[in-house]
Design a protein around this motif. Sequence first.
Motif, PDB file in Angstrom:
ATOM      1  N   SER A 143      -9.650 -72.512   7.836  1.00  0.00           N
ATOM      2  CA  SER A 143      -8.298 -72.193   6.993  1.00  0.00           C
ATOM      3  C   SER A 143      -8.053 -73.611   6.657  1.00  0.00           C
ATOM      4  O   SER A 143      -7.372 -73.066   5.726  1.00  0.00           O
ATOM      5  CB  SER A 143      -7.273 -71.283   7.979  1.00  0.00           C
ATOM      6  OG  SER A 143      -7.704 -70.377   8.559  1.00  0.00           O
ATOM      7  N   ASP A 144      -8.059 -74.394   6.974  1.00  0.00           N
ATOM      8  CA  ASP A 144      -6.825 -75.105   6.136  1.00  0.00           C
ATOM      9  C   ASP A 144      -7.746 -75.439   4.977  1.00  0.00           C
ATOM     10  O   ASP A 144      -7.682 -76.127   4.036  1.00  0.00           O
ATOM     11  CB  ASP A 144      -7.419 -77.154   6.729  1.00  0.00           C
ATOM     12  CG  ASP A 144      -6.359 -76.337   8.078  1.00  0.00           C
ATOM     13  OD1 ASP A 144      -5.107 -76.238   7.706  1.00  0.00           O
ATOM     14  OD2 ASP A 144      -6.195 -77.076   9.092  1.00  0.00           O
ATOM     15  N   GLN A 188      -9.895 -74.035   3.045  1.00  0.00           N
ATOM     16  CA  GLN A 188      -9.291 -72.216   2.713  1.00  0.00           C
ATOM     17  C   GLN A 188      -8.097 -72.968   1.978  1.00  0.00           C
ATOM     18  O   GLN A 188      -8.699 -72.340   0.527  1.00  0.00           O
ATOM     19  CB  GLN A 188      -9.360 -70.717   3.293  1.00  0.00           C
ATOM     20  CG  GLN A 188     -10.482 -70.117   3.912  1.00  0.00           C
ATOM     21  CD  GLN A 188     -11.646 -69.916   2.619  1.00  0.00           C
ATOM     22  OE1 GLN A 188     -10.798 -69.728   1.290  1.00  0.00           O
ATOM     23  NE2 GLN A 188     -12.774 -69.967   2.801  1.00  0.00           N
ATOM     24  N   GLU A 227      -2.559 -66.449  -0.633  1.00  0.00           N
ATOM     25  CA  GLU A 227      -2.308 -65.830   1.160  1.00  0.00           C
ATOM     26  C   GLU A 227      -3.220 -65.843   2.416  1.00  0.00           C
ATOM     27  O   GLU A 227      -3.433 -64.493   2.320  1.00  0.00           O
ATOM     28  CB  GLU A 227      -1.003 -64.368   1.047  1.00  0.00           C
ATOM     29  CG  GLU A 227      -0.358 -64.572   2.483  1.00  0.00           C
ATOM     30  CD  GLU A 227       1.105 -64.195   2.510  1.00  0.00           C
ATOM     31  OE1 GLU A 227       1.862 -64.265   3.341  1.00  0.00           O
ATOM     32  OE2 GLU A 227       1.649 -63.401   1.315  1.00  0.00           O
ATOM     33  N   GLN A 228      -3.891 -66.953   2.529  1.00  0.00           N
ATOM     34  CA  GLN A 228      -5.209 -66.740   3.519  1.00  0.00           C
ATOM     35  C   GLN A 228      -4.368 -66.563   4.442  1.00  0.00           C
ATOM     36  O   GLN A 228      -5.015 -66.123   5.359  1.00  0.00           O
ATOM     37  CB  GLN A 228      -5.947 -67.761   2.680  1.00  0.00           C
ATOM     38  CG  GLN A 228      -6.356 -68.860   1.507  1.00  0.00           C
ATOM     39  CD  GLN A 228      -7.629 -67.542   1.167  1.00  0.00           C
ATOM     40  OE1 GLN A 228      -7.933 -66.594   2.252  1.00  0.00           O
ATOM     41  NE2 GLN A 228      -7.753 -67.244   0.186  1.00  0.00           N
ATOM     42  N   SER A 229      -3.464 -66.898   5.059  1.00  0.00           N
ATOM     43  CA  SER A 229      -3.292 -67.244   6.311  1.00  0.00           C
ATOM     44  C   SER A 229      -1.734 -67.017   6.329  1.00  0.00           C
ATOM     45  O   SER A 229      -0.908 -66.977   5.384  1.00  0.00           O
ATOM     46  CB  SER A 229      -3.616 -68.930   6.684  1.00  0.00           C
ATOM     47  OG  SER A 229      -2.791 -68.848   8.311  1.00  0.00           O
ATOM     48  N   THR A 230      -1.501 -66.220   7.446  1.00  0.00           N
ATOM     49  CA  THR A 230       0.302 -66.417   7.672  1.00  0.00           C
ATOM     50  C   THR A 230       0.852 -67.982   7.663  1.00  0.00           C
ATOM     51  O   THR A 230       0.483 -68.478   8.870  1.00  0.00           O
ATOM     52  CB  THR A 230       0.446 -64.986   8.792  1.00  0.00           C
ATOM     53  OG1 THR A 230      -0.347 -63.908   8.202  1.00  0.00           O
ATOM     54  CG2 THR A 230       1.765 -64.705   9.315  1.00  0.00           C
ATOM     55  N   PRO A 231       2.112 -67.890   7.731  1.00  0.00           N
ATOM     56  CA  PRO A 231       2.487 -67.554   6.574  1.00  0.00           C
ATOM     57  C   PRO A 231       2.593 -68.549   5.354  1.00  0.00           C
ATOM     58  O   PRO A 231       1.122 -69.304   5.067  1.00  0.00           O
ATOM     59  CB  PRO A 231       4.178 -67.977   6.725  1.00  0.00           C
ATOM     60  CG  PRO A 231       3.757 -69.262   7.462  1.00  0.00           C
ATOM     61  CD  PRO A 231       2.514 -68.974   7.845  1.00  0.00           C
ATOM     62  N   ILE A 232       2.290 -67.623   4.056  1.00  0.00           N
ATOM     63  CA  ILE A 232       2.172 -69.027   2.663  1.00  0.00           C
ATOM     64  C   ILE A 232       2.916 -69.956   2.560  1.00  0.00           C
ATOM     65  O   ILE A 232       3.976 -69.706   3.284  1.00  0.00           O
ATOM     66  CB  ILE A 232       2.635 -67.327   1.503  1.00  0.00           C
ATOM     67  CG1 ILE A 232       1.891 -67.987   0.446  1.00  0.00           C
ATOM     68  CG2 ILE A 232       3.691 -67.332   1.092  1.00  0.00           C
ATOM     69  CD1 ILE A 232       2.112 -66.805  -0.642  1.00  0.00           C
ATOM     70  N   VAL A 233       1.952 -70.949   1.829  1.00  0.00           N
ATOM     71  CA  VAL A 233       2.989 -71.679   2.068  1.00  0.00           C
ATOM     72  C   VAL A 233       2.735 -72.070   0.401  1.00  0.00           C
ATOM     73  O   VAL A 233       2.299 -73.217  -0.114  1.00  0.00           O
ATOM     74  CB  VAL A 233       2.199 -73.265   2.565  1.00  0.00           C
ATOM     75  CG1 VAL A 233       3.007 -74.722   2.608  1.00  0.00           C
ATOM     76  CG2 VAL A 233       1.919 -73.169   4.190  1.00  0.00           C
ATOM     77  N   LYS A 234       3.941 -71.711   0.046  1.00  0.00           N
ATOM     78  CA  LYS A 234       4.091 -71.523  -1.293  1.00  0.00           C
ATOM     79  C   LYS A 234       4.397 -73.056  -2.220  1.00  0.00           C
ATOM     80  O   LYS A 234       4.542 -73.905  -3.436  1.00  0.00           O
ATOM     81  CB  LYS A 234       4.968 -70.897  -2.211  1.00  0.00           C
ATOM     82  CG  LYS A 234       5.556 -69.265  -1.430  1.00  0.00           C
ATOM     83  CD  LYS A 234       5.936 -68.433  -2.170  1.00  0.00           C
ATOM     84  CE  LYS A 234       5.667 -66.915  -3.159  1.00  0.00           C
ATOM     85  NZ  LYS A 234       6.475 -66.560  -3.536  1.00  0.00           N
ATOM     86  N   SER A 287       7.218 -68.674   8.804  1.00  0.00           N
ATOM     87  CA  SER A 287       7.046 -68.928   7.011  1.00  0.00           C
ATOM     88  C   SER A 287       9.069 -69.403   6.834  1.00  0.00           C
ATOM     89  O   SER A 287       9.638 -68.230   6.869  1.00  0.00           O
ATOM     90  CB  SER A 287       6.659 -67.440   5.942  1.00  0.00           C
ATOM     91  OG  SER A 287       6.859 -68.601   4.509  1.00  0.00           O
ATOM     92  N   ASP A 315       5.590 -64.929  12.256  1.00  0.00           N
ATOM     93  CA  ASP A 315       4.757 -64.762  12.135  1.00  0.00           C
ATOM     94  C   ASP A 315       3.372 -64.597  13.092  1.00  0.00           C
ATOM     95  O   ASP A 315       3.655 -65.414  14.471  1.00  0.00           O
ATOM     96  CB  ASP A 315       4.270 -64.906  10.787  1.00  0.00           C
ATOM     97  CG  ASP A 315       5.036 -64.790   9.949  1.00  0.00           C
ATOM     98  OD1 ASP A 315       5.140 -64.319   9.496  1.00  0.00           O
ATOM     99  OD2 ASP A 315       4.637 -66.178   9.250  1.00  0.00           O
ATOM    100  N   TYR A 332      -7.854 -61.398   9.612  1.00  0.00           N
ATOM    101  CA  TYR A 332      -7.543 -61.291  10.096  1.00  0.00           C
ATOM    102  C   TYR A 332      -5.765 -60.533  10.036  1.00  0.00           C
ATOM    103  O   TYR A 332      -6.478 -59.923   9.160  1.00  0.00           O
ATOM    104  CB  TYR A 332      -6.413 -62.240  11.056  1.00  0.00           C
ATOM    105  CG  TYR A 332      -5.394 -62.729  10.381  1.00  0.00           C
ATOM    106  CD1 TYR A 332      -4.323 -62.628   9.988  1.00  0.00           C
ATOM    107  CD2 TYR A 332      -6.354 -64.059   8.953  1.00  0.00           C
ATOM    108  CE1 TYR A 332      -3.875 -62.646   8.564  1.00  0.00           C
ATOM    109  CE2 TYR A 332      -4.849 -64.388   8.327  1.00  0.00           C
ATOM    110  CZ  TYR A 332      -4.126 -64.124   7.939  1.00  0.00           C
ATOM    111  OH  TYR A 332      -3.155 -64.610   7.295  1.00  0.00           O
TER     112      TYR A 332
END
Lengths: 62, 432
Positions: free
Chosen positions: A37-38, A40, A48-55, B136, B183, B267
Motif C-alpha cells: 500500500s505504501d 501504491q 483513496e487507496q487506503s483508509t484514510p486518505i492522506v490529502k 483521518s 477507521d 478491502y
Amino acid sequence: MTQPIYEIIEHELFGRSLRRTNADGSVSSIPMDEANSDYQRYLNPEAEQSTPIVKDEPAAKK
Amino acid sequence: MPTSTSLVTNLPADFNTFGQAVDTSMAQLKGGTTGQVLSKTSATDMAFTWVTPTDQTPLTTKGDLFTFTTVDARLAVGNNGETLVADSSTSTGLRYQGNFAAGKNKIINGNFYFNQRQFTTTTTSGAYGFDRFPWSGSGSGTQSYSAQTFTAGTAPVAGYESPNFARITTSSQNATDSRVDFDTSIEDVRSFAGETTTISFWAKAASGTPKVAVEIVQVFGSGGSPSAFNPVYVAQVTLSTSWARYSVTTTVPSLSGKTVGTTTPGYLGLNLWVSAGSTYNSRTGSLGAQNNTFDFWGVQWEAGSVATAFQTATGTIQGELAACQRYYRQIKSQYGYIVSGTNTNTTDTTFALPMPSPMRTAPTLTVSANSDFQVIGATNQTITGFNSIGGGKNAGCVFDFYTTVGSGLTAGYSSMLYPSGANANFMLSAEL
C-alpha cells in the motif's frame, strides 16, 4: 506538515527499492511491489487507496 | 323401557320412559361451567365428571417458548441476537445467552487490546494507532487520536473488562473542508459483498449529543483495471455522554459488474465520521463539522440484521495478535541483537529476518532512524541506510533486507544488526 521525501535506491545485486524519509524522522524502505500500500500511495498519492486518505501528504519524488 | 320386539301400545308413554332412561344414563354430563372439560372418573361407561383444566397454554408474549418445569411453563424470548442453550440449572432446562462465537466479527482488534506501535496520541492524518485502526484528520481545524485506558470495572460491557479505548478529539472544525474519521478495514473487497450485515460499536461523547456517521467503502485492489473506490453512506447515530452500544444494519453492495484487482483484492472499509465539512455531505449524510471528544470501543461487523454479543475476530488474545501481525509488527530491542547477516562487500550487509507468520504482502521496513542501529562485526559501524529486498509474505519465509554503512566491513564476514539505544525501533508494515 512536512512532506515525505522519496528516493529510489538501486543495488547491483538486490535491485531497486524505494526509500521514504518520513515527517517524524523515521526512514522507510518500500518494496516496489504493487501489493504494498505504501508503494501504491507513492504511485498514486491522491487516490483513496487506503483508509484514510492522506490529502496533505502528496508524494515528493526526487 | 320397551325393547325392539315390544308391541307399541302407548307411544307417548314409551317415549317418556325412554327419555327418562337416557336422562338418568347421561346425568353426569349435566352441570359443569364455562371453561370446564369432561374427564373420565373410571373405566365404567358414562362415568364422567366436569373438571377445570390445569394444562392451559402459558404463552403470553411474542417469541415465548412452551416449555416444562414440573408443569407447563413459559420461557420468554431472549434479547436480539441471543441464542438458546441447554442449562440444567434453570427450572426449564433452557436459557438464552449472548452469542460469543469467534469468527463472526470480521473486525480485527475491535476491543483495542493490541497497540503494537505503543502510540499514546497522534495528530498525523493517516497514522495507525491501535492495531488495524488508523484515522483521518485533515482539512482545517484541530484534531487528535489518542489511546485511553479503562479504569477497572468501568468498561461498558459487564463481564468483558477491556484495557483500552480510542479517543478522537476535534476542535475549531471547519464547515467546509474538515474531515475526521476513525477507521478500520477488512481485507478483500469480496468480504460481505451482497450480504446483509450489522455494524456495532460502543461510543460516548464528552458533552451534548453529537452524531457519528457510519460509512462503508469498497476498495477494489490493485493490478489489472480494478473498479473505482466505492463509498457508501449508511446512517448516523446520536451519542450521549454515557457509554452506549450503537448498531446499524446495511447491505454491502454486490460485486456484480465490478472488477477486483488481479494483484491484491482490496478491502472493505469502515469509517466512523465524527466531523465532516460540507465537502463530505454525500458520504456522511451531511454530518457537518463537530467539536467534541468522541470515545469508541468494541467495534464489530457481522453478518445478519442484529448486533450479537461482542467478540473479537479470533476469540483469543494470541489469535488476535497473530491476526494483527499479518499487517504490522515491530521489534524493539534495547540490548540484544536483532538478527545476524553477511557482509556482501565493504559497505553492505544482507539480513534474513525469520518471520513467525507470513504478512499480507512484502512489508515496508521502517526504522526509527538509521543512526539508531549499528552493524557489529569486526568493528562497529553506524548504519546509513536500510533497504528492503523483499519476501516476508509466504509461509515459512524470511524477510530479506540489507543495510549500508560508510565503509569498514569485510566481504563474507558475519555481522549483527544491533540497536544503539532505547529509541531503536524496527517496524514492518503490510497494512491495507
